[in-house]
Write a protein that holds these residues in place. Structure first.
Motif, PDB file in Angstrom:
ATOM      1  N   HIS A 264      44.069  12.987 -11.991  1.00 39.69           N
ATOM      2  CA  HIS A 264      42.917  13.789 -12.410  1.00 39.69           C
ATOM      3  C   HIS A 264      41.696  12.891 -12.610  1.00 39.69           C
ATOM      4  N   PRO A 265      41.096  12.393 -11.526  1.00 42.57           N
ATOM      5  CA  PRO A 265      39.932  11.505 -11.679  1.00 42.57           C
ATOM      6  C   PRO A 265      38.743  12.199 -12.333  1.00 42.57           C
ATOM      7  N   GLU A 266      38.694  13.546 -12.278  1.00 40.29           N
ATOM      8  CA  GLU A 266      37.561  14.249 -12.881  1.00 40.29           C
ATOM      9  C   GLU A 266      37.517  14.080 -14.395  1.00 40.29           C
ATOM     10  N   GLU A 267      38.615  13.630 -14.992  1.00 37.33           N
ATOM     11  CA  GLU A 267      38.634  13.459 -16.445  1.00 37.33           C
ATOM     12  C   GLU A 267      37.785  12.277 -16.902  1.00 37.33           C
ATOM     13  N   PHE A 268      37.643  11.235 -16.045  1.00 32.63           N
ATOM     14  CA  PHE A 268      36.783  10.125 -16.439  1.00 32.63           C
ATOM     15  C   PHE A 268      35.627   9.900 -15.477  1.00 32.63           C
ATOM     16  N   MET A 269      35.536  10.719 -14.437  1.00 32.34           N
ATOM     17  CA  MET A 269      34.401  10.643 -13.514  1.00 32.34           C
ATOM     18  C   MET A 269      33.052  10.788 -14.227  1.00 32.34           C
ATOM     19  N   PRO A 270      32.917  11.659 -15.242  1.00 33.30           N
ATOM     20  CA  PRO A 270      31.600  11.839 -15.871  1.00 33.30           C
ATOM     21  C   PRO A 270      31.026  10.601 -16.543  1.00 33.30           C
ATOM     22  N   PHE A 271      31.829   9.574 -16.785  1.00 31.98           N
ATOM     23  CA  PHE A 271      31.332   8.384 -17.462  1.00 31.98           C
ATOM     24  C   PHE A 271      30.689   7.385 -16.486  1.00 31.98           C
ATOM     25  N   PHE A 272      30.765   7.678 -15.191  1.00 34.91           N
ATOM     26  CA  PHE A 272      30.108   6.825 -14.203  1.00 34.91           C
ATOM     27  C   PHE A 272      28.699   7.352 -13.917  1.00 34.91           C
ATOM     28  N   ASP A 273      27.975   6.682 -13.029  1.00 32.54           N
ATOM     29  CA  ASP A 273      26.571   7.029 -12.778  1.00 32.54           C
ATOM     30  C   ASP A 273      26.303   7.524 -11.363  1.00 32.54           C
ATOM     31  N   ILE A 274      26.949   6.899 -10.383  1.00 36.14           N
ATOM     32  CA  ILE A 274      26.632   7.172  -8.976  1.00 36.14           C
ATOM     33  C   ILE A 274      27.933   7.354  -8.209  1.00 36.14           C
ATOM     34  N   PHE A 275      28.034   8.452  -7.485  1.00 39.27           N
ATOM     35  CA  PHE A 275      29.173   8.636  -6.588  1.00 39.27           C
ATOM     36  C   PHE A 275      28.721   8.278  -5.180  1.00 39.27           C
ATOM     37  N   VAL A 276      29.476   7.395  -4.521  1.00 39.55           N
ATOM     38  CA  VAL A 276      29.105   6.955  -3.179  1.00 39.55           C
ATOM     39  C   VAL A 276      30.333   6.938  -2.290  1.00 39.55           C
ATOM     40  N   LEU A 277      30.215   7.563  -1.125  1.00 40.66           N
ATOM     41  CA  LEU A 277      31.323   7.578  -0.171  1.00 40.66           C
ATOM     42  C   LEU A 277      30.741   7.597   1.245  1.00 40.66           C
ATOM     43  N   PRO A 278      30.762   6.461   1.947  1.00 36.81           N
ATOM     44  CA  PRO A 278      30.165   6.383   3.284  1.00 36.81           C
ATOM     45  C   PRO A 278      31.140   6.776   4.391  1.00 36.81           C
TER      46      PRO A 278
END
Length: 380
Positions: A264-278
């Motif tokens: 469940h990465p969405e549980e700690f995803m909000p503590f980051f700043d930028i989502f990047v996927l090339p």
């Protein structure tokens, strides 16, 4: 109305299907609806023995390929498991993998079967170096689209870009419906926070198709320019050792955290700043919508369905695939301007709530399902 959602992987597996379908059950929990989930357990291997004949092409022309042999054995296994476990009739079956759809239509020929195609297996295999473009495996897998068109009652896909892609392999592309995935907002809880060093993150399977090698090269450029960041890579896959080795060679290993698979990465995803996927290819890119709902700034590539989610400069930034310098410049822009980063994230979150809500998907699906129920009533 008795509904069956036919998955391929068990619902706890990562991906766009698992991030939506299990959560739909609550939306269909009423006296009017009865919904079940069905999938092939990992332990079922080599059980199926049923002879398979396709209506639109002779699959045995490609039968010398080990990849085709494995695909067909999995199809036989799915048929075997379906016949073993499902006896009661359904009013409608909604499949989320080609094997599931073809098996269901074989076992329940009189039941309407809808098929949502969530991604391109053949494109992923090509980009991951497993098969050659226009080789036998590629021709086999693209022929399956025409078989699905002939056998199922409705084809659905998750983006206009993927409908255009699929249109080259089917007879009536204009009949394909587009329905992006939906997400339960309650799973995503943005958290106000201030990170002294901007935190970048990617969530994906670690395979060449996701372009993480490009991301590491872009991060090396950021480091050369003394731009602070920490990169978090969440996921696992066959490329992990190669990516760790590349990070060491580029001198960014100490700035990169490899988490491995996380349920469940969405549980700690909000503590980051930028989502990047090339990514080098994406049918839709569910994880961008999930990151947007967590109020992260988005940086992606202009491939597949990603530009349908990201409007460049409005709710995120787009760069060409396989371009580390362009990616580094985009990241530098959002790292160096926190106010701009926040505005991109806020706008992305608003769009995701408006266009990719689970409620919207549930309403559209109910309308579609009831249409098939009405057709059945008229034919009696």
């Amino acid at each position: 109305m008795r509904l069956l959602q036919a998955l391929f992987f068990p619902p706890e597996q990562p991906g766009g299907v698992s991030s939506m379908i299990p959560y739909l059950q609550e939306k269909f929990s009423s006296a009017r609806w009865e919904m079940e989930l069905f999938s092939l357990p990992k332990r079922i291997r080599g059980k199926g023995r049923e002879e398979v004949v396709f209506e639109t092409f002779d699959w045995t022309r490609y039968g010398d390929s080990p990849i085709v042999q494995k695909y067909m054995q999995t199809y036989r296994d799915y048929l075997w498991w379906t016949r073993l476990r499902l006896q009661k009739p359904y009013d409608l079956i909604h499949a989320h993998h080609p094997i599931a759809a073809l098996a269901m239509k074989t076992v329940f020929p009189d039941t309407p079967v809808l098929q949502t195609i969530h991604s391109s297996y053949e494109r992923e295999l090509i980009l991951n170096g497993k098969i050659e473009e226009n080789g036998p495996e590629h021709r086999f897998l693209t022929s399956v689209y025409r078989e699905l068109e002939a056998k199922t009652d409705q084809l659905i896909t998750v983006s206009d870009a993927f409908r255009r892609y699929m249109g080259t392999y089917i007879e009536y592309p204009e009949r394909v419906k587009i329905m992006p995935n939906g997400y339960d907002e309650r799973r995503f809880k943005p958290v106000p926070h201030e990170n002294e060093v901007p935190q970048l993150m990617a969530v994906c399977r670690l395979v060449p198709a996701k372009g993480l090698d490009v991301l590491l090269r872009a991060c090396a450029r950021l480091k050369e320019r003394n731009i602070p960041y920490v990169l978090h890579l969440i996921g696992d896959g066959p490329s992990r050792q190669d990516l760790e080795r590349l990070a060491q060679e580029l001198g960014v290993y100490d700035d990169t955290i490899f988490y491995g698979y996380t349920l469940h990465p969405e549980e700690f995803m909000p503590f980051f700043d930028i989502f990047v996927l090339p990514s080098r290819a994406e049918a839709f890119g569910s994880v961008f919508a999930e990151a947007a709902l967590c109020c992260l700034a988005l940086v992606g590539t202009s491939v597949g369905g990603v530009p349908e989610q990201i409007e460049h400069g409005v709710n995120g930034l787009l760069v060409p695939p396989d371009d580390p310098e362009a990616l580094a410049e985009a990241l530098e822009q959002v790292i160096g301007d926190p106010a701009y980063r926040y505005e991109l994230a806020r706008t992305a979150c608003e769009k995701a709530k408006a266009q990719y809500s689970l409620n919207r998907v549930a309403i559209e699906l109910k309308r579609m399902y009831l249409g098939y129920e009405a057709r059945g009533s008229q034919s009696l």
